[in-house]
Design a protein around this motif. Structure first.
Motif, PDB file in Angstrom:
ATOM      1  N   ASP A   1      68.344 139.775 -23.425  1.00  0.00           N
ATOM      2  CA  ASP A   1      69.692 139.276 -23.249  1.00  0.00           C
ATOM      3  C   ASP A   1      69.601 137.798 -22.873  1.00  0.00           C
ATOM      4  O   ASP A   1      68.951 137.436 -21.891  1.00  0.00           O
ATOM      5  CB  ASP A   1      70.385 140.072 -22.138  1.00  0.00           C
ATOM      6  CG  ASP A   1      71.864 140.184 -22.424  1.00  0.00           C
ATOM      7  OD1 ASP A   1      72.250 139.965 -23.580  1.00  0.00           O
ATOM      8  OD2 ASP A   1      72.611 140.485 -21.485  1.00  0.00           O
ATOM      9  N   LEU A   2      70.231 137.003 -23.667  1.00  0.00           N
ATOM     10  CA  LEU A   2      70.145 135.565 -23.429  1.00  0.00           C
ATOM     11  C   LEU A   2      70.897 135.216 -22.147  1.00  0.00           C
ATOM     12  O   LEU A   2      72.020 135.638 -21.948  1.00  0.00           O
ATOM     13  CB  LEU A   2      70.770 134.842 -24.620  1.00  0.00           C
ATOM     14  CG  LEU A   2      70.435 133.382 -24.780  1.00  0.00           C
ATOM     15  CD1 LEU A   2      68.945 133.206 -24.971  1.00  0.00           C
ATOM     16  CD2 LEU A   2      71.185 132.836 -25.982  1.00  0.00           C
ATOM     17  N   GLU A   3      70.225 134.462 -21.297  1.00  0.00           N
ATOM     18  CA  GLU A   3      70.911 134.073 -20.068  1.00  0.00           C
ATOM     19  C   GLU A   3      71.778 132.865 -20.342  1.00  0.00           C
ATOM     20  O   GLU A   3      71.374 131.721 -20.178  1.00  0.00           O
ATOM     21  CB  GLU A   3      69.894 133.752 -18.972  1.00  0.00           C
ATOM     22  CG  GLU A   3      69.242 134.987 -18.403  1.00  0.00           C
ATOM     23  CD  GLU A   3      68.023 134.610 -17.584  1.00  0.00           C
ATOM     24  OE1 GLU A   3      68.160 133.745 -16.715  1.00  0.00           O
ATOM     25  OE2 GLU A   3      66.951 135.170 -17.840  1.00  0.00           O
ATOM     26  N   ILE A   4      72.972 133.195 -20.765  1.00  0.00           N
ATOM     27  CA  ILE A   4      73.866 132.124 -21.183  1.00  0.00           C
ATOM     28  C   ILE A   4      74.177 131.177 -20.029  1.00  0.00           C
ATOM     29  O   ILE A   4      74.252 129.972 -20.189  1.00  0.00           O
ATOM     30  CB  ILE A   4      75.166 132.729 -21.754  1.00  0.00           C
ATOM     31  CG1 ILE A   4      74.885 133.375 -23.106  1.00  0.00           C
ATOM     32  CG2 ILE A   4      76.249 131.684 -21.882  1.00  0.00           C
ATOM     33  CD1 ILE A   4      74.483 132.413 -24.191  1.00  0.00           C
ATOM     34  N   GLU A   5      74.318 131.759 -18.843  1.00  0.00           N
ATOM     35  CA  GLU A   5      74.679 130.913 -17.704  1.00  0.00           C
ATOM     36  C   GLU A   5      73.587 129.885 -17.437  1.00  0.00           C
ATOM     37  O   GLU A   5      73.853 128.724 -17.168  1.00  0.00           O
ATOM     38  CB  GLU A   5      74.925 131.758 -16.455  1.00  0.00           C
ATOM     39  CG  GLU A   5      76.185 132.620 -16.529  1.00  0.00           C
ATOM     40  CD  GLU A   5      76.071 133.738 -17.569  1.00  0.00           C
ATOM     41  OE1 GLU A   5      74.949 134.242 -17.782  1.00  0.00           O
ATOM     42  OE2 GLU A   5      77.097 134.082 -18.177  1.00  0.00           O
ATOM     43  N   ALA A   6      72.341 130.363 -17.540  1.00  0.00           N
ATOM     44  CA  ALA A   6      71.236 129.437 -17.312  1.00  0.00           C
ATOM     45  C   ALA A   6      71.247 128.342 -18.372  1.00  0.00           C
ATOM     46  O   ALA A   6      71.034 127.169 -18.083  1.00  0.00           O
ATOM     47  CB  ALA A   6      69.919 130.186 -17.341  1.00  0.00           C
ATOM     48  N   LEU A   7      71.535 128.761 -19.590  1.00  0.00           N
ATOM     49  CA  LEU A   7      71.590 127.777 -20.673  1.00  0.00           C
ATOM     50  C   LEU A   7      72.715 126.790 -20.462  1.00  0.00           C
ATOM     51  O   LEU A   7      72.578 125.603 -20.724  1.00  0.00           O
ATOM     52  CB  LEU A   7      71.812 128.489 -22.007  1.00  0.00           C
ATOM     53  CG  LEU A   7      70.574 129.009 -22.723  1.00  0.00           C
ATOM     54  CD1 LEU A   7      70.975 129.535 -24.070  1.00  0.00           C
ATOM     55  CD2 LEU A   7      69.552 127.902 -22.877  1.00  0.00           C
ATOM     56  N   ALA A   8      73.826 127.337 -19.993  1.00  0.00           N
ATOM     57  CA  ALA A   8      74.996 126.475 -19.832  1.00  0.00           C
ATOM     58  C   ALA A   8      74.706 125.350 -18.857  1.00  0.00           C
ATOM     59  O   ALA A   8      75.304 124.282 -18.920  1.00  0.00           O
ATOM     60  CB  ALA A   8      76.194 127.290 -19.363  1.00  0.00           C
ATOM     61  N   ASP A   9      73.746 125.566 -17.968  1.00  0.00           N
ATOM     62  CA  ASP A   9      73.376 124.516 -17.029  1.00  0.00           C
ATOM     63  C   ASP A   9      72.809 123.294 -17.730  1.00  0.00           C
ATOM     64  O   ASP A   9      72.803 122.198 -17.190  1.00  0.00           O
ATOM     65  CB  ASP A   9      72.316 125.035 -16.046  1.00  0.00           C
ATOM     66  CG  ASP A   9      72.978 125.848 -14.955  1.00  0.00           C
ATOM     67  OD1 ASP A   9      74.220 125.821 -14.911  1.00  0.00           O
ATOM     68  OD2 ASP A   9      72.269 126.494 -14.181  1.00  0.00           O
ATOM     69  N   LEU A  10      72.327 123.526 -18.920  1.00  0.00           N
ATOM     70  CA  LEU A  10      71.799 122.387 -19.672  1.00  0.00           C
ATOM     71  C   LEU A  10      72.880 121.343 -19.891  1.00  0.00           C
ATOM     72  O   LEU A  10      72.595 120.185 -20.116  1.00  0.00           O
ATOM     73  CB  LEU A  10      71.269 122.847 -21.026  1.00  0.00           C
ATOM     74  CG  LEU A  10      69.983 123.653 -20.991  1.00  0.00           C
ATOM     75  CD1 LEU A  10      69.653 124.179 -22.362  1.00  0.00           C
ATOM     76  CD2 LEU A  10      68.848 122.799 -20.479  1.00  0.00           C
ATOM     77  N   GLY A  11      74.123 121.805 -19.832  1.00  0.00           N
ATOM     78  CA  GLY A  11      75.202 120.851 -20.036  1.00  0.00           C
ATOM     79  C   GLY A  11      75.809 120.403 -18.725  1.00  0.00           C
ATOM     80  O   GLY A  11      76.749 119.639 -18.693  1.00  0.00           O
ATOM     81  N   GLY A  12      75.258 120.882 -17.637  1.00  0.00           N
ATOM     82  CA  GLY A  12      75.898 120.697 -16.335  1.00  0.00           C
ATOM     83  C   GLY A  12      76.103 119.263 -15.939  1.00  0.00           C
ATOM     84  O   GLY A  12      77.150 118.881 -15.446  1.00  0.00           O
ATOM     85  N   SER A  13      75.108 118.447 -16.198  1.00  0.00           N
ATOM     86  CA  SER A  13      75.196 117.085 -15.675  1.00  0.00           C
ATOM     87  C   SER A  13      76.285 116.282 -16.354  1.00  0.00           C
ATOM     88  O   SER A  13      76.587 115.178 -15.957  1.00  0.00           O
ATOM     89  CB  SER A  13      73.860 116.386 -15.838  1.00  0.00           C
ATOM     90  OG  SER A  13      73.287 116.778 -17.054  1.00  0.00           O
ATOM     91  N   LEU A  14      76.873 116.879 -17.340  1.00  0.00           N
ATOM     92  CA  LEU A  14      77.945 116.178 -18.011  1.00  0.00           C
ATOM     93  C   LEU A  14      79.147 116.000 -17.116  1.00  0.00           C
ATOM     94  O   LEU A  14      79.912 115.051 -17.248  1.00  0.00           O
ATOM     95  CB  LEU A  14      78.375 116.980 -19.236  1.00  0.00           C
ATOM     96  CG  LEU A  14      79.656 116.427 -19.823  1.00  0.00           C
ATOM     97  CD1 LEU A  14      79.308 115.212 -20.644  1.00  0.00           C
ATOM     98  CD2 LEU A  14      80.366 117.453 -20.617  1.00  0.00           C
ATOM     99  N   SER A  15      79.318 116.923 -16.189  1.00  0.00           N
ATOM    100  CA  SER A  15      80.570 116.952 -15.437  1.00  0.00           C
ATOM    101  C   SER A  15      80.858 115.622 -14.747  1.00  0.00           C
ATOM    102  O   SER A  15      81.973 115.338 -14.392  1.00  0.00           O
ATOM    103  CB  SER A  15      80.535 118.077 -14.417  1.00  0.00           C
ATOM    104  OG  SER A  15      79.350 117.969 -13.675  1.00  0.00           O
ATOM    105  N   ILE A  16      79.827 114.812 -14.594  1.00  0.00           N
ATOM    106  CA  ILE A  16      80.036 113.481 -14.020  1.00  0.00           C
ATOM    107  C   ILE A  16      81.148 112.755 -14.753  1.00  0.00           C
ATOM    108  O   ILE A  16      81.996 112.124 -14.156  1.00  0.00           O
ATOM    109  CB  ILE A  16      78.758 112.636 -14.174  1.00  0.00           C
ATOM    110  CG1 ILE A  16      77.638 113.264 -13.360  1.00  0.00           C
ATOM    111  CG2 ILE A  16      78.993 111.207 -13.731  1.00  0.00           C
ATOM    112  CD1 ILE A  16      76.287 112.716 -13.733  1.00  0.00           C
TER     113      ILE A  16
END
Lengths: 641, 409
Positions: free
Chosen positions: A105-120
């Motif tokens: 099962d792909l850990e989508i949440e973990a993957l989504a963190d790859l985009g996290g720093s965008l929130s700046i």
């Protein structure tokens, strides 16, 4: 054991697992060889060995002529090739089974963190981008509520995760190598793609990538698209760096160095059938192509939308996110021709977004130029256009890292010519820009925008019938411009000191002009000229002239008070300074006038008709000025208060 | 563009040479008087010529390239014709603009055309997916064909392998046909497959039972093949492209006629593309009442060839053996036919193969291999050209955005 006995034994093993025979196919829950913990390891190993034996001992199947062991076919060839076929059909099923049943099962949440720093950079541009030229957020908090842009180029890069457990990958590799060796690589690749493609698509859905057609995107409101862009940026990072990268790795682990897409040269389709050398990522490209094109399709749909100023900053975000991803896209997709076309498309879309940014900026310049003077803003206060343009400009300076790269030419002659063709527009001579050697094209554009704004404001100023108010309006607006520049170090450094000096000069001029046109006439009432009667007796003051002077001063001042209390200087400091400046001229002049002439009046009848105010009364009254509220009908007088 | 003259367009240079290029056409008419009317006339004649060259059976030595209508090569020429016309249109508009002969109403017409053309972008994307799908079919078909064409005897193993590839192909064809909203050849193939293979192990049902997903991967495969949104419909998109496309009245001068011509050519090209390759909800697009409206034949020089093309295409769609196909593309038809033929030849084949039976199988396999080779050669350039059409539409739209900005008041 001799060769034929070995061969027979191998055939027997294989035939036990004949998945195409009708007898063996009764139940759907028939056991599989490779089934994780529940599979029969020993039997699986035996089966693979049998497949190897078949290949080693039997003449190769005709379809595998490419292989070096091309022996002449004997009478046993039919049986052996049939056993190979049975084995391969089995392996194909096993391959499909392992690939689909053992997927983690792909850990989508973990993957989504790859985009996290965008929130700046998210939410930053909301205030300016949601306003248009007419409807403007009146509060001035735009620039303070938005953080300064911080670079987000230091993102986590490619993150490959395990899509299947190691033992499953090893099984798949073992199966794939047998299939490839037997010339069944294409079947294997086909199965691989048909299982992974839906998995990739599902991962993208889970990351929140929507399937929107270009038409859908065109129909959506910009507000809704802004939210989607924000989500897309996040999802695209996770998709490229997580999903696609992991897919490529899985494909590599299973297929590397295997001849999987050798197209057999056949009797009819000869030379043309020979294709590019097989690379391990062909099944990978097949699995992700649709998803990747669809992912980038959204950015493409945005890039070809209508260009309006409010879109600028989100599109820059999108552009930057895509630029940021491109090296990874290139890395992941460079290996094969099919995959490379995906990179090419992503790069195309990036440059379309860059075009859109340039287009929107000039659209904005034109909008500022053309914003028509309709009705004057009451009280000569700051025009919404000024606020909008300056907030926008200061956001532009926040984005100067990207914009300096994208904006490579100065406001072109065509823009200036277009401006000239417009009756509202400033003439070319008037708009000669100061162009220091080291000025960047972006700086030239910002200055151009402000110059155009100044010009537009002059048009709006001429709507006022009262010249003093017209000057006050310009003073307010230019003052606001100057302050916005000084408040933003980025903006200031872009437009430079020279131009700021010019603006400051313009402000001072407007302030002086206001004072001159509003107060000269009133101050003139307090001059001595015309009061002295020449050639008469003694001191020679004409009482009637003096009375007339007082009367007209009172009337003029009352009128000024009545009118200018309704005028507006929104900046507290400026308002205060202006009042002080007025007081400094008015009060001493009045005081001295009173000192010189009051006894002439006080000796006569009804002095209170002529000397209505004390100097202090005036000082107090000046404090009512520029409040932008309907004034009290009368000037409060200390003597009566 | 005032911000920059650098048009940053990274679109790869067109891989297609315009044999009859705009310039050469223009040179032919160098003697024409200049001015708007002459330009208009030249433009319309060029559109007529471009369409005329697509007409089949134009005589052996005629202008036509001789490609069969609806073949991959023909579709590519159709798209090329569209690109050529659009290029001419751009020049026409640019010249009118330069002459200052483009009043606000004219600009509005140009914008309208761009809006219409932008609607074709989704068709391009759907067609790209469709072409991708064709490649998938081709790969399976080619396995079957090449197995049977390999030198040496054909044994049961080869027959089984070929049969399996064909039945996998049948699954795809059924799904894609269903997605296109029709049934027929493919459903024949599917039932045939069930009859002849019993429980086909090639079908992914087993994986589905054992695997985590509850849907069969075949249906998965189908529903996720399209990158356009789920609700997207080719026939509705075509309707949108054709919406409000009405012939200008005689007194409407200026851009009305060329804009109308471009609208019709665009509609035709999009419609032919949808008709040719698998697209979501494509079969409805072929219904008679969804055909592009016919332009008045006499009023425009390009109307007769356009109408002839339209009629030919509609006829193709009505043909009994094509009506339920997943695409009118000639190669699809041949692929289906030879798949069918090969399946039957294999079913009829005794083991071991010999004599006539073997010849039948090999002949059917050779036919299939030939169409596979044609598809391999043709589909990639077709996909590239579909993309090129996409680029051209975008580029002219963006130009429109930029110039309308300068001229609108």
């Amino acid at each position: 054991m001799d060769g034929s006995a070995e061969l027979e034994a191998a055939e027997r093993v294989v035939m036990r697992w004949d998945s195409t025979s009708a007898s063996a196919s009764a139940a759907a829950d028939e056991p599989m060889l490779f089934d994780g913990a529940s599979g029969d390891r020993i039997e699986a190993e035996r089966f693979l060995r049998a497949v190897d034996d078949l290949r080693r001992l039997a003449p190769p199947s005709p379809a595998a002529v490419g292989s070096p062991r091309c022996l002449s076919s004997g009478s046993s060839a039919g049986g052996a090739s049939s056993a190979v076929q049975v084995a391969m059909a089995r392996l194909e099923d096993e391959f499909r089974h392992v690939l689909s049943s053992r997927a983690l099962d792909l850990e989508i949440e973990a993957l989504a963190d790859l985009g996290g720093s965008l929130s700046i950079s998210s939410d930053r541009s909301n205030s300016a981008s949601s306003a248009d030229l007419q409807v403007v957020d009146e509060d001035d908090s735009v620039s303070s509520s938005v953080g300064r842009r911080s670079s987000y180029r230091s993102l986590p890069s490619i993150r490959e995760i395990d899509l299947l457990p190691d033992d499953a990958v090893a099984d798949l590799r073992a199966i794939a190598s047998r299939m490839a060796a037997a010339g069944y690589g294409r079947e294997c690749a086909q199965v691989y793609a048909s299982v992974r493609k839906p998995a990739v698509d599902a991962s993208l859905r889970r990351l929140g990538v929507e399937r929107l057609s270009i038409g859908d995107v065109q129909r959506l409101e910009w507000k809704a698209l802004e939210a989607k862009i924000r989500r897309w940026i996040r999802a695209a990072r996770a998709a490229v760096r997580g999903v696609f990268a992991s897919e490529r790795r899985l494909c590599f682990l299973i297929f590397h160095d295997l001849p999987i897409s050798n197209i057999t040269i056949t009797a009819t389709a000869t030379a043309t059938a020979a294709t590019a050398p097989a690379t391990h990522d062909t099944p990978f490209a097949e699995a992700i192509k649709g998803a990747a094109l669809q992912l980038f399709g959204f950015a493409e749909a945005i890039s070809i939308g209508r260009r309006s100023p409010e879109k600028l900053f989100k599109i820059i975000d999108l552009h930057d996110a895509l630029s940021d991803l491109l090296p990874d896209v290139s890395d992941i997709f460079a290996a094969s021709k099919v995959a490379e076309s995906i990179y090419v498309q992503a790069a195309e879309i990036r440059s379309r977004l860059a075009d859109a940014v340039r287009g929107i900026l000039s659209e904005f310049e034109n909008a500022v130029l053309r914003d028509p003077p309709k009705t004057a803003v009451p009280g000569g206060t700051i025009h919404p256009l000024t606020r909008y343009v300056m907030n926008y400009s200061s956001l532009i300076s926040d984005y100067k890292a990207t914009l300096s790269e994208l904006i490579v030419s100065r406001p072109s002659a065509s823009a200036r010519l277009a401006a000239e063709g417009n009756e509202l527009a400033p003439s070319l001579a008037e708009l000669e820009l100061p162009e220091p050697e080291n000025q960047s094209p972006l700086a030239a554009h910002i200055i151009w925008i402000i110059v155009v704004l100044e010009h537009n404001l002059e048009g709006k100023a001429s709507l006022y019938k009262d010249t003093a108010l017209s000057h006050l309006f310009l003073m307010n607006n230019v003052y606001y411009i100057v302050h916005k520049v000084k408040d933003s170090p980025d903006l200031w450094s872009l437009i430079g000191d020279d131009y700021l000096k010019r603006l400051t000069g313009k402000f001072t001029m407007a302030a002086t002009n206001y004072q001159r046109s509003a107060w000269l006439k009133i101050l003139n009432c307090l001059r001595d000229e015309g009061l002295h009667v020449s050639g008469g007796f003694s001191s020679g003051i004409s009482k009637s002239a003096l009375r007339e002077r007082f009367r007209s001063f009172n009337a003029a001042f009352e009128e000024a008070h009545r009118v200018q209390s309704g005028w507006c200087v929104p900046d507290t400091q400026l308002r205060e300074e202006l009042r002080i400046s007025i007081s400094e001229k008015l009060v001493p002049a009045y005081r001295s006038f009173l000192g010189r002439f009051r006894h002439h009046i006080e000796n006569g009848k009804h002095p209170e008709l002529y000397i209505k105010y004390s100097a202090e009364d005036l000082e107090i009254a000046v404090n009512d000025f520029f409040e932008g509220v309907p004034p009290s009908p009368h000037i409060r007088r200390r003597s009566h208060g | 563009m005032p911000v920059t003259e650098h048009q940053g367009s990274s679109s790869s240079p067109s891989p297609f040479s315009f044999g009859r290029s705009l310039l050469s056409l223009r040179r032919d008419h160098a003697a024409m008087p200049s001015g708007e009317e002459a330009d208009l006339e030249a433009f319309q004649r060029h559109v007529a010529a471009s369409l005329g060259e697509l007409l089949p059976g134009e005589g052996e030595g005629g202008s036509g390239g001789g490609e069969e209508i609806l073949s991959v090569a023909w579709i590519r020429r159709l798209l090329e014709a569209f690109i050529l016309c659009q290029e001419e249109f751009r020049v026409f508009v640019a010249q009118a603009r330069r002459r200052g002969a483009l009043p606000a109403a004219g600009e509005k017409l140009v914008v309208e055309f761009h809006e219409r053309a932008v609607k074709a972008l989704d068709v391009c994307n759907a067609a790209r997916d469709g072409v991708d799908q064709l490649r998938r079919w081709e790969r399976l078909a080619d396995i079957a064909a090449s197995v049977l064409l390999a030198p040496g005897e054909i044994h049961e193993g080869q027959l089984r392998r070929a049969r399996k590839a064909l039945s996998d192909l049948a699954v795809l064809l059924v799904d894609d046909t269903a997605a296109s909203g029709s049934g027929g050849v493919a459903s024949f193939l599917a039932s045939h497959r069930n009859r002849s293979f019993g429980r086909a192990r090639a079908s992914p049902s087993r994986a589905a039972v054992a695997g985590a997903s509850s849907a069969t991967s075949a249906s998965h495969f189908r529903s996720l093949s399209w990158s356009v949104s789920r609700a997207w419909s080719a026939s509705r998109q075509l309707q949108a492209i054709g919406a409000g496309l009405a012939a200008p009245r005689a007194h409407e001068a200026g851009l009305a006629a060329p804009v109308y011509a471009m609208g019709c050519v665009l509609h035709l090209a999009a419609w032919a593309l949808v008709a040719a390759v698998p697209c979501p909800d494509r079969s409805a697009a072929l219904q008679a009442h969804h055909l592009p409206a016919a332009p008045p034949r006499a009023a425009f020089p390009w109307a007769p060839p356009l109408l002839t093309l339209q009629e030919r295409l509609a006829e193709e769609g009505k043909r009994k053996d094509r009506r339920h196909s997943c695409g009118l593309l000639k190669e699809i038809h041949v692929l289906e036919k030879s798949t069918h033929k090969l399946t039957e030849a294999i079913d009829a084949a005794p083991i071991p193969l010999f004599g006539d039976r073997e010849a039948d199988v090999r002949e059917a396999a050779a036919e299939l291999a030939a169409v596979c080779a044609a598809m391999r050669d043709g589909l990639e350039p077709l996909e590239r050209q579909v993309r090129e059409v996409f680029h051209r539409i975008v580029r002219s739209r963006v130009e429109g955005l930029d110039s309308s900005m300068h001229n609108a008041d």
